[in-house]
Design a protein around this motif. Structure first.
Motif, PDB file in Angstrom:
ATOM      1  N   THR A 152      49.128  37.399  48.765  1.00 50.03           N
ATOM      2  CA  THR A 152      48.624  36.246  48.016  1.00 50.03           C
ATOM      3  C   THR A 152      47.241  35.848  48.522  1.00 50.03           C
ATOM      4  OG1 THR A 152      50.882  35.462  47.638  1.00 50.03           O
ATOM      5  CG2 THR A 152      49.106  33.869  47.344  1.00 50.03           C
ATOM      6  N   SER A 155      44.827  38.406  47.266  1.00 51.94           N
ATOM      7  CA  SER A 155      44.582  38.173  45.840  1.00 51.94           C
ATOM      8  C   SER A 155      43.660  36.968  45.634  1.00 51.94           C
ATOM      9  CB  SER A 155      45.913  37.955  45.122  1.00 51.94           C
ATOM     10  OG  SER A 155      45.705  37.632  43.777  1.00 51.94           O
ATOM     11  N   TRP A 156      43.849  35.929  46.439  1.00 52.00           N
ATOM     12  CA  TRP A 156      42.961  34.756  46.295  1.00 52.00           C
ATOM     13  C   TRP A 156      41.526  35.108  46.664  1.00 52.00           C
ATOM     14  CZ3 TRP A 156      40.421  32.007  50.327  1.00 52.00           C
ATOM     15  CH2 TRP A 156      39.784  30.833  49.902  1.00 52.00           C
ATOM     16  N   LEU A 157      41.343  35.903  47.729  1.00 52.36           N
ATOM     17  CA  LEU A 157      39.996  36.299  48.131  1.00 52.36           C
ATOM     18  C   LEU A 157      39.331  37.154  47.063  1.00 52.36           C
ATOM     19  CD1 LEU A 157      40.645  37.151  51.896  1.00 52.36           C
ATOM     20  CD2 LEU A 157      39.439  35.150  50.980  1.00 52.36           C
ATOM     21  N   ASN A 159      40.294  37.363  43.628  1.00 45.11           N
ATOM     22  CA  ASN A 159      40.286  36.834  42.261  1.00 45.11           C
ATOM     23  C   ASN A 159      39.884  35.361  42.171  1.00 45.11           C
ATOM     24  OD1 ASN A 159      41.261  39.183  40.820  1.00 45.11           O
ATOM     25  ND2 ASN A 159      43.243  38.815  41.831  1.00 45.11           N
ATOM     26  N   ARG A 160      39.409  34.754  43.253  1.00 46.93           N
ATOM     27  CA  ARG A 160      39.098  33.328  43.178  1.00 46.93           C
ATOM     28  C   ARG A 160      37.934  33.041  42.241  1.00 46.93           C
ATOM     29  NH1 ARG A 160      36.314  31.918  49.020  1.00 46.93           N
ATOM     30  NH2 ARG A 160      34.984  33.778  49.172  1.00 46.93           N
ATOM     31  N   HIS A 161      37.060  34.030  42.033  1.00 45.90           N
ATOM     32  CA  HIS A 161      35.953  33.859  41.090  1.00 45.90           C
ATOM     33  C   HIS A 161      36.220  34.596  39.785  1.00 45.90           C
ATOM     34  CE1 HIS A 161      33.723  31.956  44.261  1.00 45.90           C
ATOM     35  NE2 HIS A 161      33.704  33.051  45.024  1.00 45.90           N
ATOM     36  N   HIS A 162      37.469  35.093  39.617  1.00 44.36           N
ATOM     37  CA  HIS A 162      37.842  35.818  38.384  1.00 44.36           C
ATOM     38  C   HIS A 162      39.174  35.266  37.878  1.00 44.36           C
ATOM     39  CE1 HIS A 162      34.720  38.772  39.386  1.00 44.36           C
ATOM     40  NE2 HIS A 162      35.211  38.771  40.621  1.00 44.36           N
ATOM     41  N   ARG A 163      39.201  33.967  37.575  1.00 38.62           N
ATOM     42  CA  ARG A 163      40.450  33.334  37.165  1.00 38.62           C
ATOM     43  C   ARG A 163      40.817  33.657  35.732  1.00 38.62           C
ATOM     44  NH1 ARG A 163      42.438  29.197  40.315  1.00 38.62           N
ATOM     45  NH2 ARG A 163      43.342  28.226  38.435  1.00 38.62           N
ATOM     46  N   ARG A 168      40.402  39.284  35.842  1.00 35.05           N
ATOM     47  CA  ARG A 168      41.143  39.569  37.069  1.00 35.05           C
ATOM     48  C   ARG A 168      41.108  41.058  37.383  1.00 35.05           C
ATOM     49  NH1 ARG A 168      46.284  36.026  34.908  1.00 35.05           N
ATOM     50  NH2 ARG A 168      45.206  33.991  34.889  1.00 35.05           N
ATOM     51  N   TYR A 291      48.272  32.940  42.481  1.00 36.34           N
ATOM     52  CA  TYR A 291      47.580  34.144  42.941  1.00 36.34           C
ATOM     53  C   TYR A 291      48.533  35.242  43.439  1.00 36.34           C
ATOM     54  CZ  TYR A 291      43.189  31.582  42.663  1.00 36.34           C
ATOM     55  OH  TYR A 291      42.096  30.876  42.216  1.00 36.34           O
TER      56      TYR A 291
END
Length: 684
Positions: A152, A155-157, A159-163, A168, A291
């Motif tokens: 998780t 994934s946050w690192l 996709n945090r700018h690809h919500r 994604r 995430y």
């Protein structure tokens, strides 16, 4: 259970798209919970005993394969087909679309590898450092949470700018509703129930299998017993109340139960703590759930259900115990893989019940023979009291046992059981005696007796036309070919495996008795019954005329009958009756001494003893009981008393085969038959 619910929801959605999925799931929980709760309230929990271990293992293995294969597309990022189809179709589609693998495979495969590596090293550490085994167990248990948190965070690192859904880099869980969004009174109507009625039996069976199987297995581990009816009420009430908060059908969980068992949980209060943690998660952590990678979730699911697949060594143990049930196991797995979980459940249960009924109906009786044995420890022979005896004088230490003549029990084939006596047969019922198997039992018995004996009077039919068409008899002018065979004298039935009888089975026994009486005419066949375990069985057989000899002619008496009864000692120096009598004597002695001391001029001598004699036997004691009491055979000491084990009015009911054989041989020899003597009553 989740797979079953998903299949039910998809089916109803295809037929009635206007019905919301959560409505179907809640209605299924209500109906299934009501059925299970009703079964528990009427104390019918024993119904789960009809589900065999082979059926449970096949269900778990087939379901695990179905779930694991269904998660592979999400693990690899493959799309373009449904993973709800039959397992083999999903495998075929995965191989067809393997070229569509996405970045999700990197996340999923590495997560799966990490899960197995962590478990391997934790198990290794527990073996190397035994005193730290509990710590390694909990570290292994927490591997799922660790992997979910790790991936998780990754994934946050990433996709945090690809919500956005299209932006994604790999598929993630996305928005998760906060709290109880569907908490309401469940909607149940005729349309909804009819839409999943065909799937209801499978849902109920799965609820029962998972919950009862888990409860029984952990009950054996932790040394406590469960009441299946009580467990059914618990799981039924859970599914009746859960849908009011939007829940779908729930049952037991292997993983959570194992964790709580290892953690030392002893009361249901642990469920309250679990509920609080779940409440905290669904209200405070939905933003974190956004995430979670779908591929990591699939890896966790595949890893979890992989432990439910029956390992090969367990299947081999099944084969060693019962090869037929291994066939049932593979039949259930194959049907689950190529059809559905529901059909796999029906297949294993139906085949198991069919095998059980076949075994009951086709139960095979055994003709028994006598074998004389000795108990030996090293080079020493034990006598009947368990004491060492000189091997040269081992004759007195011998005792008789009865083995099947065909050696079906796996006994040493070099030992040949001898026939009890010419014309006497010992027949044992192997698996109860009721209406389904009565005909099969007795047909085999009569057929074998006809093969080994001859008719007492070959010319018993007055006219040739009176002989049945299927009984050719001796040809004209010729003597019967089987003159060397003995005539039928007596039959001993071993009821040690019979708990109850019914009208049909007793009527079959009466018909066979009449048939064999005609076969042995003008003599009558003696029927001795041994090892009857149930008083109602004895009552039924006595009502049918068994238990006493049949007169050879109308109005004949039994003056030539020699009854042999089994008696047992009662009382004795160590018995409760003797202790009570001793206390009574002490009280009487004290009373007499008190009276003597209070009476003036009436002092007892110092050495005078007050002796209290016991009452004589009541005058209404039967003559036979009085004969036993005064017989020299039972006067081993002044306090020895004996009583008859079975009633005196049924001399052909015996406590064991030995006494039955003694009685049968004694009365055959008393009648002075023309058969060769062979084995007598001596040493029986």
């Amino acid at each position: 259970m989740s797979t079953i619910v998903g299949n039910v929801v998809n089916k109803v959605q295809d037929e009635h798209p206007e019905i919301a999925p959560h409505v179907v799931a809640s209605a299924l929980a209500i109906v299934a919970g009501a059925i299970i709760c009703f079964i528990g309230l009427i104390r019918a929990g024993w119904i789960v005993d009809f589900i065999s271990l082979a059926a449970i293992s096949a269900f778990m293995t087939g379901s695990a394969l179905n779930i694991a294969v269904g998660q592979v597309p999400a693990l690899m990022g493959i799309t373009g087909f449904s993973n709800r189809e039959s397992t083999y179709k999903v495998v075929v589609n995965i191989l067809k679309h393997l070229g569509r693998t996405q970045r999700d495979a990197a996340m999923g495969l590495t997560a799966l590898a990490f899960l197995y590596l962590i478990r391997y090293f934790c198990n290794l550490g527990a073996r190397k450092v035994p005193h730290r085994s509990k710590m390694f167990f909990f570290l292994s248990t927490l591997r799922t949470a660790f992997i979910i948190l790790l991936y998780t965070m990754i994934s946050w690192l990433v996709n945090r700018h690809h919500r956005g859904k299209e932006e994604r880099l790999f598929r993630i869980l996305g928005d998760v509703p906060r709290g109880f969004k569907n908490a309401a009174v469940p909607r149940i109507d005729k349309t909804i129930i009819q839409s999943f009625a065909s799937e209801l039996p499978a849902s109920v069976i799965v609820l029962l299998i998972e919950h009862i199987a888990i409860a029984k297995s952990f009950g054996r581990i932790n040394n406590y017993t469960i009441d299946p009816s009580q467990e059914m009420v618990a799981i039924g009430v859970t599914n009746l109340l859960g849908p009011f908060l939007g829940a779908y059908p729930a049952t037991g969980s292997f993983s959570r139960t194992a964790i709580k068992s290892k953690a030392g949980v002893r009361t249901p209060f642990a469920g309250v703590i679990t509920a609080l943690v779940v409440l905290l998660a669904i209200y405070a952590l939905p933003a974190v759930f956004f995430y979670i990678p779908n591929s990591a979730l699939s890896a966790v699911i595949i890893h979890a259900v992989g432990d439910l697949i029956t390992p090969p060594n367990t299947v081999y143990q099944f084969w060693c115990i019962s090869p037929l049930e291994v066939i049932i196991f593979f039949a259930g797995v194959i049907v689950t893989v190529f059809s559905s979980i529901e059909n796999g459940i029906y297949t294993t249960i139906c085949i198991s019940v069919a095998v059980l009924l076949f075994r009951v109906v086709k139960a095979q009786g055994r003709f028994m023979g006598r074998v004389k044995i000795h108990s030996v420890i090293g080079d020493h022979v034990l006598n009947g009291e368990g004491k060492f005896q000189d091997p040269k004088d081992a004759t007195n230490s011998a005792r008789n046992i009865f083995l099947p003549l065909e050696h079906n029990d796996g006994s040493n084939p070099q030992i040949e059981p001898e026939s009890p006596y010419p014309g006497i047969f010992i027949y044992r019922f192997s698996e109860g005696y009721n209406y389904p198997n009565a005909n099969h039992y007795l047909d085999y018995m009569v057929r074998t007796i006809f093969k080994q004996t001859r008719r007492t009077n070959p010319n018993s039919y007055p006219k040739l036309g009176d002989r049945p068409w299927n009984d050719p008899g001796p040809r004209r002018g010729r003597v019967e070919e089987y003159s060397d065979r003995p005539t039928l004298k007596a039959i001993i039935l071993d009821f040690s495996s019979v708990n109850n009888v019914d009208i049909t089975s007793v009527q079959h026994l009466i018909d066979v008795r009449n048939q064999l009486d005609r076969y042995a005419a003008p003599d009558k066949v003696d029927w001795h019954l041994a090892c009857i375990n149930n008083r109602w069985t004895k009552r039924a057989l006595a009502s049918a005329g068994f238990g006493y000899p049949t007169p050879t002619t109308e109005g004949a008496t039994f003056e030539r009958w020699k009854p042999i009864f089994s008696v047992a000692e009662i009382g004795g120096y160590d018995s409760a009756a003797t202790a009570a009598q001793y206390r009574q004597n002490e009280r009487e002695m004290k009373r007499h001494r008190t009276q003597d001391e209070e009476s003036p001029g009436n002092k007892p001598a110092p050495d005078e003893d007050v002796i209290v004699k016991s009452d004589e036997a009541s005058s209404d004691t039967s003559d036979f009981a009085q004969t036993i009491k005064t017989s020299k055979a039972y006067t081993n000491g002044p306090s020895t008393r004996v009583a008859v084990v079975h009633g005196l009015n049924r001399p052909l009911f015996h406590v064991d085969l030995t006494s039955a054989l003694q009685s049968a041989i004694a009365n055959v020899e008393r009648r002075g038959g023309d058969e060769p003597r062979g084995v007598g009553t001596k040493g029986v």
